[in-house]
Write a protein that holds these residues in place. Sequence first.
Motif, PDB file in Angstrom:
ATOM      1  N   SER A  95      -2.293  12.842   7.064  1.00 54.05           N
ATOM      2  CA  SER A  95      -1.642  11.978   6.383  1.00 54.05           C
ATOM      3  C   SER A  95      -1.756  12.144   4.959  1.00 54.05           C
ATOM      4  O   SER A  95      -2.387  11.095   4.383  1.00 54.05           O
ATOM      5  CB  SER A  95      -2.064  10.288   6.915  1.00 54.05           C
ATOM      6  N   SER A 100      -8.804   2.194   4.744  1.00 52.40           N
ATOM      7  CA  SER A 100      -7.340   1.755   4.469  1.00 52.40           C
ATOM      8  C   SER A 100      -7.351   1.815   2.796  1.00 52.40           C
ATOM      9  O   SER A 100      -6.215   1.613   2.446  1.00 52.40           O
ATOM     10  CB  SER A 100      -6.966   0.304   4.995  1.00 52.40           C
ATOM     11  N   PRO A 114      -6.440   2.831  -0.578  1.00 57.51           N
ATOM     12  CA  PRO A 114      -5.488   3.766  -1.184  1.00 57.51           C
ATOM     13  C   PRO A 114      -6.042   4.736  -2.269  1.00 57.51           C
ATOM     14  O   PRO A 114      -6.960   4.175  -2.971  1.00 57.51           O
ATOM     15  CB  PRO A 114      -4.555   3.294  -1.939  1.00 57.51           C
ATOM     16  N   ASP A 147      -4.625   6.473   3.597  1.00 59.89           N
ATOM     17  CA  ASP A 147      -3.572   6.435   2.485  1.00 59.89           C
ATOM     18  C   ASP A 147      -4.093   7.217   1.352  1.00 59.89           C
ATOM     19  O   ASP A 147      -4.689   6.800   0.463  1.00 59.89           O
ATOM     20  CB  ASP A 147      -3.621   4.769   1.819  1.00 59.89           C
TER      21      ASP A 147
END
Length: 331
Positions: free
Chosen positions: A2, A60, A62, A89
Motif C-alpha cells: 500500500s 494508521s 499518514p 497510509d
Amino acid sequence: MSIGRITPAALSERLRHSPAPLLLDARRRDAFRREPLALPHAVPIHMDEQPPQLPDLPRSTPIVVYCLCNGQASSTRVARWLDAAGYRDIAVLDGGWPAWLAGGGVTAVLAPEARRQIAGWTVLAEEPQGDLIAEAAFLRGLALPARRDLAVLFVDMVDSTRLFATHAPEQVLGLVQAFMEIVTEIAVSHCGDVHDFEGDGAMLYFASPTESLPAAFAIRDALAERRVTRPDLPEVRMALDFGPLVIGRIGGRERRGLSFIGTAVHTAARLLKLAPPGGIAATEAVMNHARASQQDHANAFLLHAEPQHLKGFDAPVSVYLTHQSSRRRKT
C-alpha cells in the motif's frame, strides 16, 4: 503493498490541513551534514543506520517519505520498510527533494533534535524482498522501453582468477558473496541498485553521479576495511560514467530481464582496465557533477595524461583516475 505517490503540489496542499502527514527525510547521515535543509518538521531516517530504525506510531498514521535524489530510490526503500512494519497510509514524494525545490516548496533547517519528535522507535527486523529498487522507484510508471539519464558504476574484483588456483570453489563462492554483499548494501544505501552480478563483477546504476560517486568511495573504503580481517578478499577497481540510457525488457516468454542500453554502459566497462587496484576511473560527465556539488570527491581525481582510445569508440575519451593520496588513512 500500500505505497502511493504524491506530487509536490498535492503534498503542499495536504500540509495546510489537519491532520498533516508525518514527513520522513531519508538519507545518509553525511548527506544531512552536507545539506541541512529539509521540509519543515521532517524527521530524519538514517539510511546508513544498522539496523534501520522506524517510528513506532499507530499504523494508521499518514506518512510521506522523500529523499534527495529525483529517482526516489531511498524513499521507496523506506516506504517498503514502513509497509512491512504494518503502516497503511504511505506515500513517496514524486521527484523527491529536487522536485520540491523546483516547485517552490518551503524549506527549513533540519534541527539535530528533530528525531525527538518521535517518542518511540522500532528496529526493522528484516529487509523486505521484492522488485528491483529501480523498478519500484525511478522506473515506476514509465512505459518501457524508456529513455533517461542514469549513472553507471562497474565494480570488479582484482585478480579474481588467482582465487581458483589457491582456493576451493566453495571458498571462492564465499569470498565473492562477502565482496558483493558489501557492494550491494552500499549501492542500495546510496539510492542505487545492482543490475547484474557478472562473475567477479557487478554493474550498478543510480539516478545521478550525486549518488554513484559517494557510493564508489564508500565501497572502496568498506572493502579495504574488510580486508584487514579477511586478507584473502580481493581488492576492488571501479569505473563510472553518466549519460542517457534506454531501459527496456529483453528475453522470451519464459524469462525476461531488464536491460540498459547506451554509451555510458560501454564506456564505464571499458574504463575498468585503466583503474589500478583500489582505484576509481571516471569520465568528464561524472567529473562535471563532482565539481558542481562534491568538490571533495572531485579533488580525489587526476586527469589521465592522455585521452584514451577505447575499443568501439571513434573519438578519444578523457579519463580521470583517483590518486593514491585519496585513499582513506587509518588513525
